[in-house]
Design an enzyme around this catalytic site. Structure first.
Site, PDB file in Angstrom:
ATOM      1  N   ALA A  65       0.847  -1.191   0.000  1.00  7.80           N
ATOM      2  CA  ALA A  65       0.000   0.000   0.000  1.00  7.80           C
ATOM      3  C   ALA A  65       0.885   1.244   0.000  1.00  7.80           C
ATOM      4  CB  ALA A  65      -0.919  -0.004   1.211  1.00  7.80           C
ATOM      5  N   GLY A 111      -0.349  -5.154   0.953  1.00  6.91           N
ATOM      6  CA  GLY A 111      -1.572  -5.094   0.160  1.00  6.91           C
ATOM      7  C   GLY A 111      -1.440  -5.757  -1.192  1.00  6.91           C
ATOM      8  N   GLU A 114      -2.069  -9.366  -0.510  1.00  5.29           N
ATOM      9  CA  GLU A 114      -3.493  -9.482  -0.213  1.00  5.29           C
ATOM     10  C   GLU A 114      -4.323  -9.397  -1.496  1.00  5.29           C
ATOM     11  OE1 GLU A 114      -4.350  -7.721   4.108  1.00  5.29           O
ATOM     12  OE2 GLU A 114      -3.128  -6.371   2.888  1.00  5.29           O
ATOM     13  N   GLU A 134       3.524  -6.056   7.473  1.00  7.42           N
ATOM     14  CA  GLU A 134       2.833  -5.013   8.238  1.00  7.42           C
ATOM     15  C   GLU A 134       3.299  -4.881   9.683  1.00  7.42           C
ATOM     16  OE1 GLU A 134       0.044  -5.918   4.821  1.00  7.42           O
ATOM     17  OE2 GLU A 134       1.396  -7.047   6.133  1.00  7.42           O
TER      18      GLU A 134
END
Length: 254
Positions: A65, A111, A114, A134
């Protein structure tokens, strides 16, 4: 039409390429919004049977992200960020009526991993690195990583990857079932399109029902969903064509 993604269509296959090479294809809010729009349009287009998702270049699928966007967020904003992202993109991909294949062409971190996890099938290049870093930021995955990863690799390995934040090479990711196959960088997209072409030949109605049933496979509704869909398909045109083609010893025309 889009600023951060590219789209093209080849033989009933839609290819979506995340195109932010200057930031290793990191996900920001605009990219998520554009991806959501593209997936929605291709899902509604009856001419499209399979969607392939990849990143531009050979370095990165999605490197994570865009941290700059949310570095100053408080709890309400952070919860809304995760909830909105999951609703408009990650859950949307998982529950599309059409198969989505991720061609992981490099880094798939945070992300980015994911996003790959939300896809129905994952192919990777030999240079791919996959991980959920993360916890090094004092956070946890917020786009479904803690939920989808254990279903693929089991809780033990999922915990190891999430707690350690280590990156897995593509070969190890294949060993544990995180990706289906690994190819050279130059073969990744052709092999992904080869699989997509094979899927295109099959019944879109049956595949849609299969996606729904498989997504419920770890719930109490799974068996009932399979039985119900199995029965419903008997009255649909694809079943009639498929059985007729089999009996007539020809290829079905779905």
């Amino acid at each position: 039409m889009y600023e951060n993604i590219l789209t093209e269509i080849q033989e009933r296959i839609a290819i979506i390429t995340i195109n932010r090479p200057q930031s290793l294809n990191a996900l920001n809010s605009k990219t998520i919004s554009e991806l959501s729009d593209a997936f929605g349009k291709f899902n509604e287009d009856d001419q499209i049977r399979v969607i392939v998702l990849t990143g531009s270049g050979e370095k990165s699928f999605v490197a994570g992200a865009d941290i700059k966007e949310f570095s100053d967020f408080k709890t309400p904003e952070a919860e809304e960020l995760a909830r909105n992202g999951q609703n408009i993109l990650f859950n949307k991909i998982e529950n599309l009526n059409k198969p989505v294949i991720a061609a992981v062409n490099g880094f798939a971190l945070g992300g980015g991993l994911e996003l790959a996890l939300a896809c129905h099938i994952r192919y990777a290049s030999e240079n791919a690195k996959l991980g959920l870093p993360e916890v090094t930021l004092g956070l946890i995955p917020g786009y479904g990583g803690t939920q989808r990863l254990p279903k693929l690799v089991g809780k033990g390995l999922a915990n190891e990857l999430i707690f350690s934040a280590k990156m897995l090479p593509a070969a190890r990711a294949k060993e544990i079932g995180l990706v289906n196959e690994v190819f050279s960088p130059e073969d990744l997209l052709p092999k992904t399109l080869e699989l997509a072409t094979t899927i295109v030949r099959n019944s879109p109605m049956a595949i849609s029902k299969a996606i729904e049933a498989v997504n419920l496979s770890d719930t109490e509704k799974g068996f009932d969903a399979e039985i119900k869909s199995f029965g419903q398909l008997f009255e649909m045109e694809d079943k009639k064509e498929g059985v007729a083609a089999f009996l007539e010893k020809r290829k079905p025309a779905f």
